[in-house]
Structure formats: structure tokens, C-alpha cells
Design a protein around this motif. Structure first.
Motif, PDB file in Angstrom:
ATOM      1  N   HIS A  20     -10.934  -3.722  10.158  1.00  0.00           N
ATOM      2  CA  HIS A  20     -10.701  -3.751   8.712  1.00  0.00           C
ATOM      3  C   HIS A  20      -9.360  -3.101   8.365  1.00  0.00           C
ATOM      4  CE1 HIS A  20     -11.409  -3.344   4.398  1.00  0.00           C
ATOM      5  NE2 HIS A  20     -11.109  -2.072   4.518  1.00  0.00           N
ATOM      6  N   GLY A  51      -8.384   3.525   4.123  1.00  0.00           N
ATOM      7  CA  GLY A  51      -7.602   2.407   3.615  1.00  0.00           C
ATOM      8  C   GLY A  51      -6.635   2.825   2.530  1.00  0.00           C
ATOM      9  N   LEU A  69       0.811  -1.209   0.000  1.00  0.00           N
ATOM     10  CA  LEU A  69       0.000   0.000   0.000  1.00  0.00           C
ATOM     11  C   LEU A  69       0.847   1.263   0.000  1.00  0.00           C
ATOM     12  CD1 LEU A  69      -2.624  -1.076   2.698  1.00  0.00           C
ATOM     13  CD2 LEU A  69      -2.821  -1.241   0.211  1.00  0.00           C
ATOM     14  N   SER A 103      -1.263  -6.701   6.474  1.00  0.00           N
ATOM     15  CA  SER A 103      -0.940  -7.379   5.213  1.00  0.00           C
ATOM     16  C   SER A 103       0.183  -6.678   4.467  1.00  0.00           C
ATOM     17  CB  SER A 103      -2.184  -7.466   4.326  1.00  0.00           C
ATOM     18  OG  SER A 103      -2.530  -6.189   3.798  1.00  0.00           O
ATOM     19  N   LEU A 114      -5.758  -4.680   6.778  1.00  0.00           N
ATOM     20  CA  LEU A 114      -5.061  -4.139   5.617  1.00  0.00           C
ATOM     21  C   LEU A 114      -3.624  -3.755   5.974  1.00  0.00           C
ATOM     22  CD1 LEU A 114      -7.619  -1.729   3.885  1.00  0.00           C
ATOM     23  CD2 LEU A 114      -6.813  -3.935   3.046  1.00  0.00           C
TER      24      LEU A 114
END
Length: 243
Positions: free
Chosen positions: A97, A144, A76, A104, A101
Motif C-alpha cells: 500500500h 501514509g 504528498l 504515485s 502511494l
């Protein structure tokens, strides 16, 4: 910088994207416009690796992000995307959530707290996302996208569902993200926000890029952005604007 060269995508015999090439410079807030079905969401999905282009290439800051036939595998920290306000498990909380993310991608929980505060969800972060309004779910997706503090950001209709205060907040955030040196690409139908905030305009028509200009150049001699846009898309229901 985001650079796209010769991107093409077809579903069966239907061409959805036809030889798309453009750049979104660092520090630029660029809006992607087009009628429904023009290919905007498909383009963003290909850029984000959610869909695979049939041909063409994508670069971020001069490095290959993906080529036709392959999906990118980058953290990301290179590309942030928010393409679907319903892409969340409704029983998860926003905090859960975002932590999923972040982990990961090897990002710490402290960054989760930072982006929750940035999108003004810190006080409701432990409520199930299924209880959120559309505008609040949009904020989860935006959070996110920001997690890895990436140089390139892609947003598909992020203003949908936001109230007036939310629209002003997002307008300010998008401007700040670009002014901080990021390449920001936003698909939107809200021409008033485009007129207020855009540096550049991209317009898709039938899967082809028909405009790629600075805002003032795109406006040209048109009395307003609506007229310039309708002229570019050649809306068949509005023959006076047909290209």
C-alpha cells in the motif's frame, strides 16, 4: 503554515461549513473539536481535497492549495492526510500500500521503509492489512501521511483503536512533528489528550467556528477542558453549559 479563508460547504439546502477561516501556524499542534455532526470530518475532507468546498480558499506556506470548485493536485510532499482507518484494500500488505502511494508521488521505496519503522509496523509490513487490528490500521494511515515529509498534516481521530502504549506513542509523535516545524491539525474527542498536547484549539458548532484560541486562553476561568468545551459547543442536553 496552513491558512483557510471563508470556506463553505453545503449538501443540498443543508449548510455543513459556514464561512470557516483560521490558521495553523508552522510548529503548532492544533486540535479540532466539536460534537458529532459539527462538520469536523467535512472540513478535513475539504482541506485534503477529498471533497470540494463551495467557496473559500486554502493556502499552504503562502501558496494556493485549492480554491472553491477545484481540487488540489499536489504531491504528498505538501500535505499529508489520514482521514479513514478503513481506506485500504484488505488484501494488500502495508508495504505494498505504501509503495503504491510513494510511487504515485515519485517517492522512493527507502522512504517507505523509514515510515514503516516510524510507526512500528516494519516487522509486520508484509502481512495483509485485513489481518490488522484497528490500531495497526491507524498506523498504516499515519505512515501514509508521513511519506512525503510534508509541512502540513491532517488527522481525523487517529487515536481511535490505539492501546495505552499506542496513545503515548502517537502523543509523542504528534508533538515531535509540530516541534520540528510542521502545521499539525488533529480532530479528536479525547479531551485528556488534547489537554496534554495541544497548542491551539478550534471548535466547530453547527458548521461554524466558535472558538480559535491558544489552549490556556480557551480554558479561561473554566475548572477544566471539559467544562470549557461544553460551554463552547452549548450542548443542549447540558443547559448549564449552554452558550
Amino acid at each position: 503554515m496552513l491558512r483557510v479563508e471563508g470556506l463553505g460547504k453545503a449538501y443540498g439546502r443543508r449548510t455543513v461549513l459556514d464561512d470557516i477561516s483560521f490558521e495553523v501556524a508552522s510548529g503548532s499542534l492544533t486540535y479540532l473539536l466539536g460534537l458529532n455532526g459539527a462538520g469536523k470530518s467535512t472540513l478535513l475532507r475539504c482541506l485534503g481535497g477529498v471533497a470540494t468546498a463551495d467557496r473559500g480558499s486554502i493556502e499552504i506556506d503562502g501558496r494556493p492549495w485549492s480554491h472553491a470548485g477545484g481540487r488540489p493536485h499536489r504531491p504528498l510532499t505538501e500535505l499529508g492526510i489520514h482521514l479513514d482507518h478503513d481506506a485500504f484494500a484488505p488484501r494488500h500488505t502495508a508495504r505494498r500500500h505504501l509503495r503504491w502511494l510513494a510511487r504515485s508521488a515519485g517517492i522512493g521505496d527507502d522512504r517507505v521503509d523509514e515510515v514503516l519503522e516510524t510507526v512500528s509496523l516494519d516487522t509486520v509490513a508484509d502481512r495483509p492489512i485485513g489481518d490488522y487490528s484497528l490500531g495497526m490500521r491507524q498506523r498504516v494511515g499515519i505512515a501514509g501521511a508521513l511519506l512525503g515529509d510534508p509541512p502540513v498534516l491532517l488527522f481525523d481521530e487517529p487515536l481511535n483503536g490505539l492501546d495505552i502504549a499506542g496513545i503515548i506513542w502517537l502523543r509523542t509523535l504528534l508533538r515531535r512533528l509540530a516541534d520540528d516545524g510542521r502545521s499539525v491539525l488533529v480532530a479528536s474527542h479525547l479531551l485528556d489528550e488534547v489537554r496534554r498536547n495541544a497548542d491551539r484549539i478550534l471548535v466547530l458548532r453547527g458548521g461554524r467556528l466558535v472558538a480559535d484560541d491558544y489552549l490556556d486562553d480557551f480554558l479561561g476561568d473554566s475548572p477544566d477542558l471539559e467544562h470549557a468545551y461544553l460551554r463552547a459547543v452549548g450542548d443542549p442536553d447540558l443547559p448549564e453549559y449552554a452558550a
